[in-house]
Design a protein around this motif. Sequence first.
Motif, PDB file in Angstrom:
ATOM      1  N   GLY A   1       0.828  -1.042  -0.009  1.00  0.00           N
ATOM      2  CA  GLY A   1       0.042   0.020   0.013  1.00  0.00           C
ATOM      3  C   GLY A   1       0.738   1.169  -0.055  1.00  0.00           C
ATOM      4  N   LYS A   2       0.220   2.269  -0.067  1.00  0.00           N
ATOM      5  CA  LYS A   2       0.965   3.522  -0.531  1.00  0.00           C
ATOM      6  C   LYS A   2       1.760   4.093   0.681  1.00  0.00           C
ATOM      7  CE  LYS A   2      -3.062   6.279   0.865  1.00  0.00           C
ATOM      8  NZ  LYS A   2      -4.091   7.283   0.856  1.00  0.00           N
ATOM      9  N   GLU A   3       1.431   3.962   1.991  1.00  0.00           N
ATOM     10  CA  GLU A   3       2.094   4.293   3.000  1.00  0.00           C
ATOM     11  C   GLU A   3       3.620   3.582   3.210  1.00  0.00           C
ATOM     12  OE1 GLU A   3      -0.850   3.179   3.522  1.00  0.00           O
ATOM     13  OE2 GLU A   3      -2.020   4.743   3.888  1.00  0.00           O
ATOM     14  N   VAL A   4       3.502   2.370   3.026  1.00  0.00           N
ATOM     15  CA  VAL A   4       4.737   1.514   3.034  1.00  0.00           C
ATOM     16  C   VAL A   4       5.761   1.741   1.877  1.00  0.00           C
ATOM     17  CG1 VAL A   4       5.689  -0.822   3.037  1.00  0.00           C
ATOM     18  CG2 VAL A   4       3.617  -0.406   4.067  1.00  0.00           C
ATOM     19  N   LEU A   5       5.041   1.925   0.530  1.00  0.00           N
ATOM     20  CA  LEU A   5       5.622   2.280  -0.575  1.00  0.00           C
ATOM     21  C   LEU A   5       6.278   3.546  -0.618  1.00  0.00           C
ATOM     22  CD1 LEU A   5       5.476   0.247  -3.169  1.00  0.00           C
ATOM     23  CD2 LEU A   5       4.512   2.391  -4.389  1.00  0.00           C
ATOM     24  N   ALA A   6       5.633   4.448  -0.151  1.00  0.00           N
ATOM     25  CA  ALA A   6       6.308   6.014   0.085  1.00  0.00           C
ATOM     26  C   ALA A   6       7.539   5.933   0.893  1.00  0.00           C
ATOM     27  CB  ALA A   6       5.256   6.706   0.727  1.00  0.00           C
ATOM     28  N   ARG A   7       7.241   5.115   2.067  1.00  0.00           N
ATOM     29  CA  ARG A   7       8.472   4.838   3.106  1.00  0.00           C
ATOM     30  C   ARG A   7       9.769   4.302   2.329  1.00  0.00           C
ATOM     31  NH1 ARG A   7       8.554   8.159   6.633  1.00  0.00           N
ATOM     32  NH2 ARG A   7       6.807   8.420   7.800  1.00  0.00           N
ATOM     33  N   GLY A   8       9.614   3.472   1.462  1.00  0.00           N
ATOM     34  CA  GLY A   8      10.462   2.848   0.672  1.00  0.00           C
ATOM     35  C   GLY A   8      11.157   3.696  -0.073  1.00  0.00           C
ATOM     36  N   VAL A   9      10.366   4.375  -0.901  1.00  0.00           N
ATOM     37  CA  VAL A   9      10.907   5.479  -1.935  1.00  0.00           C
ATOM     38  C   VAL A   9      11.690   6.416  -1.183  1.00  0.00           C
ATOM     39  CG1 VAL A   9      10.333   7.472  -3.477  1.00  0.00           C
ATOM     40  CG2 VAL A   9       8.738   5.314  -3.418  1.00  0.00           C
ATOM     41  N   LEU A  10      11.477   6.698   0.011  1.00  0.00           N
ATOM     42  CA  LEU A  10      11.969   7.746   1.019  1.00  0.00           C
ATOM     43  C   LEU A  10      13.422   7.226   1.313  1.00  0.00           C
ATOM     44  CD1 LEU A  10      12.212  10.717   2.386  1.00  0.00           C
ATOM     45  CD2 LEU A  10      10.934   9.439   4.214  1.00  0.00           C
ATOM     46  N   THR A  11      13.429   5.898   1.504  1.00  0.00           N
ATOM     47  CA  THR A  11      14.688   5.049   2.096  1.00  0.00           C
ATOM     48  C   THR A  11      15.748   5.255   0.855  1.00  0.00           C
ATOM     49  OG1 THR A  11      13.279   3.712   3.337  1.00  0.00           O
ATOM     50  CG2 THR A  11      15.612   2.898   2.632  1.00  0.00           C
ATOM     51  N   ASP A  12      15.092   5.094  -0.450  1.00  0.00           N
ATOM     52  CA  ASP A  12      16.149   5.115  -1.566  1.00  0.00           C
ATOM     53  C   ASP A  12      16.652   6.494  -1.821  1.00  0.00           C
ATOM     54  OD1 ASP A  12      15.940   2.547  -2.335  1.00  0.00           O
ATOM     55  OD2 ASP A  12      14.300   2.689  -4.017  1.00  0.00           O
ATOM     56  N   VAL A  13      15.695   7.578  -1.566  1.00  0.00           N
ATOM     57  CA  VAL A  13      16.327   8.932  -1.669  1.00  0.00           C
ATOM     58  C   VAL A  13      17.243   9.135  -0.551  1.00  0.00           C
ATOM     59  CG1 VAL A  13      15.602  11.500  -1.224  1.00  0.00           C
ATOM     60  CG2 VAL A  13      14.128   9.854  -2.391  1.00  0.00           C
ATOM     61  N   PHE A  14      17.160   8.638   0.655  1.00  0.00           N
ATOM     62  CA  PHE A  14      18.287   8.757   1.632  1.00  0.00           C
ATOM     63  C   PHE A  14      19.542   7.926   1.371  1.00  0.00           C
ATOM     64  CE2 PHE A  14      15.008  10.036   4.732  1.00  0.00           C
ATOM     65  CZ  PHE A  14      15.520  11.323   4.961  1.00  0.00           C
ATOM     66  N   LYS A  15      19.372   7.226   0.401  1.00  0.00           N
ATOM     67  CA  LYS A  15      20.721   6.266  -0.083  1.00  0.00           C
ATOM     68  C   LYS A  15      21.542   7.080  -1.084  1.00  0.00           C
ATOM     69  CE  LYS A  15      19.461   1.621   0.936  1.00  0.00           C
ATOM     70  NZ  LYS A  15      19.056   0.211   0.612  1.00  0.00           N
ATOM     71  N   VAL A  16      20.375   7.557  -2.086  1.00  0.00           N
ATOM     72  CA  VAL A  16      21.246   8.672  -2.999  1.00  0.00           C
ATOM     73  C   VAL A  16      21.846   9.641  -2.240  1.00  0.00           C
ATOM     74  CG1 VAL A  16      20.637  10.116  -5.128  1.00  0.00           C
ATOM     75  CG2 VAL A  16      19.445   8.062  -4.756  1.00  0.00           C
ATOM     76  N   ALA A  17      21.164  10.397  -1.446  1.00  0.00           N
ATOM     77  CA  ALA A  17      21.734  11.508  -0.444  1.00  0.00           C
ATOM     78  C   ALA A  17      23.146  10.993   0.060  1.00  0.00           C
ATOM     79  CB  ALA A  17      20.845  12.067   0.596  1.00  0.00           C
ATOM     80  N   GLU A  18      23.180   9.765   0.705  1.00  0.00           N
ATOM     81  CA  GLU A  18      24.385   9.282   1.242  1.00  0.00           C
ATOM     82  C   GLU A  18      25.689   9.549   0.082  1.00  0.00           C
ATOM     83  OE1 GLU A  18      23.964   5.405   2.685  1.00  0.00           O
ATOM     84  OE2 GLU A  18      22.385   6.258   4.222  1.00  0.00           O
ATOM     85  N   LYS A  19      25.116   8.834  -1.147  1.00  0.00           N
ATOM     86  CA  LYS A  19      26.243   8.721  -2.244  1.00  0.00           C
ATOM     87  C   LYS A  19      26.363  10.158  -2.579  1.00  0.00           C
ATOM     88  CE  LYS A  19      25.099   4.414  -4.437  1.00  0.00           C
ATOM     89  NZ  LYS A  19      25.606   3.704  -5.495  1.00  0.00           N
ATOM     90  N   LEU A  20      25.770  11.043  -2.644  1.00  0.00           N
ATOM     91  CA  LEU A  20      25.887  12.530  -2.982  1.00  0.00           C
ATOM     92  C   LEU A  20      26.960  13.031  -2.058  1.00  0.00           C
ATOM     93  CD1 LEU A  20      22.371  13.627  -4.360  1.00  0.00           C
ATOM     94  CD2 LEU A  20      24.470  13.446  -5.604  1.00  0.00           C
ATOM     95  N   ARG A  21      26.608  12.566  -0.890  1.00  0.00           N
ATOM     96  CA  ARG A  21      27.409  13.267   0.289  1.00  0.00           C
ATOM     97  C   ARG A  21      28.875  12.750   0.016  1.00  0.00           C
ATOM     98  NH1 ARG A  21      25.577  16.685   4.428  1.00  0.00           N
ATOM     99  NH2 ARG A  21      24.075  15.302   5.173  1.00  0.00           N
ATOM    100  N   ILE A  22      29.184  11.689  -0.012  1.00  0.00           N
ATOM    101  CA  ILE A  22      30.474  11.074  -0.160  1.00  0.00           C
ATOM    102  C   ILE A  22      31.111  11.735  -1.275  1.00  0.00           C
ATOM    103  CG2 ILE A  22      31.552   8.770  -0.986  1.00  0.00           C
ATOM    104  CD1 ILE A  22      29.312   7.389   0.562  1.00  0.00           C
ATOM    105  N   ARG A  23      30.508  12.061  -2.571  1.00  0.00           N
ATOM    106  CA  ARG A  23      30.742  12.477  -3.763  1.00  0.00           C
ATOM    107  C   ARG A  23      31.511  14.097  -3.500  1.00  0.00           C
ATOM    108  NH1 ARG A  23      27.477  11.127  -8.107  1.00  0.00           N
ATOM    109  NH2 ARG A  23      28.155   9.088  -7.747  1.00  0.00           N
ATOM    110  N   GLU A  24      30.442  14.649  -2.523  1.00  0.00           N
ATOM    111  CA  GLU A  24      31.026  15.896  -2.286  1.00  0.00           C
ATOM    112  C   GLU A  24      32.140  16.256  -1.414  1.00  0.00           C
ATOM    113  OE1 GLU A  24      27.303  19.179  -0.987  1.00  0.00           O
ATOM    114  OE2 GLU A  24      28.314  17.743   0.736  1.00  0.00           O
ATOM    115  N   LYS A  25      32.339  14.786  -0.290  1.00  0.00           N
ATOM    116  CA  LYS A  25      33.497  15.067   0.378  1.00  0.00           C
ATOM    117  C   LYS A  25      34.580  14.563  -0.546  1.00  0.00           C
ATOM    118  CE  LYS A  25      31.647  13.478   4.730  1.00  0.00           C
ATOM    119  NZ  LYS A  25      31.233  12.464   5.565  1.00  0.00           N
TER     120      LYS A  25
END
Length: 365
Positions: A338-362
């Motif tokens: 359902g949409k709540e769980v799915l939205a959380r999963g999408v957010l988890t992926d966004v945070f993973k992208v953010a981690e990669k961007l942070r590493i690249r920034e460093k």
Amino acid sequence: MSVLKINIVLFGKGNVGKEFLNQVIENQKTFLEKRNIDIQFPIIANSRLAYFEKEGVDKFWESNFALAAIPYKLEDILDYVKIHNLENLVAIDLTDSEELVKNYIPLIQNGFNIVAANKNANTSSIEFYKEVRRNLDRHGKTFLYETNVGSGFPVVQTLRDLYSSGEQITKIRGVFSDSFGNVFKRFSTEESLFLSVLSEAGITGSKKSDSIENLYKNDVAKKTLILAREIGANLEFSDVNILPLFSSELKEFNPKQEYEFDKKMLESYGISKIADEDNHILRYVGEFSVLENKLEVQLVSELQSFPIARLDGSEKNFEIYTKSYGKIPIVIQGSGSGKEVLARGVLTDVFKVAEKLRIREKVLV
Ligand SMILES: NC(=O)c1ccc[n+]([C@@H]2O[C@H](COP(=O)([O-])OP(=O)(O)OC[C@H]3O[C@@H](n4cnc5c(N)ncnc54)[C@H](OP(=O)(O)O)[C@@H]3O)[C@@H](O)[C@H]2O)c1
């Protein structure tokens, strides 16, 4: 730690898109304070209109979209992010559009990472699948899609980790659709008739066999293909051997004759309904046999002591068999869709992208 600003262009503001936007907007302050991540949505789009707000939309996004969204083309989005110097771009695909995935490559080429619930990019031709990955490598971008299969629990990630560590995966198997899981759990364990169970699960009606076929073709079979490709299979959707639930004879069957329907459906599979005496239960299973390079989706009668048979109605499960782990599979299992769980999963992926961007920034500093 400096604040990392993520600029999301959101495609799709339906059930999941709305939920995702509202979840993020509600928690924007917390993400900023606790994780130093500032998530903003400068563009929200549906199939025809886009709403542009360079500072990022707020909780009134829905009424603002209704007032100010305008017809758009992909180029308008690409121009807008360039003109406004928007960095750390993530395109999120919360549609089921086959058209939109054609934009993935130009998006990647123009600086976007991608997060998708939409399965179509990963289930279209293998050539396109590879071309997307070639572009990701070339442009140093990330594409995450955990919600393509497990609504967010880490199935793709686990497979990817095993595969990249050189573990020899021999088989992937499981109940990949919770809707079907529930239907067959009830059908196997209750005295209910199949069509009644389907009807109560909301996957039947006037277009019974149509919607069922849609589910198993577009859901279980696509998920099976996505998992297989994750571990290097060069297979197409047409390679998935889908054993139909309904023979053409059954499709024409008068739904009022439910007893006959059940009997015929089970006979066509050579299995019995409630096999109390031999401790079996019916399950609708997707399977990729690596050794045979074979993808299959089918109804099976499973021994009750096996993990697949013990699933609760609302659970999905993914069994990964590997050489090192031997006969006992790694099992990833969970309920929730359902949409709540799915939205959380999408957010988890966004945070993973953010981690990669942070590493690249460093690295770049
Ligand atoms: N809902 C769930 O619980 C659930 C569960 C598992 C997986 N999913 C997956 O999540 C995704 C979204 O599902 P949903 O239930 O939110 O769908 P939905 O309610 O039908 O919403 C789809 C949204 O996508 C937009 N869209 C369609 N084509 C587009 C395009 N070419 N460019 C931009 N936007 C486009 C639609 O815009 P228009 O209104 O203009 O058509 C709409 O806003 C799907 O891939 C679905 O399979 C959903």
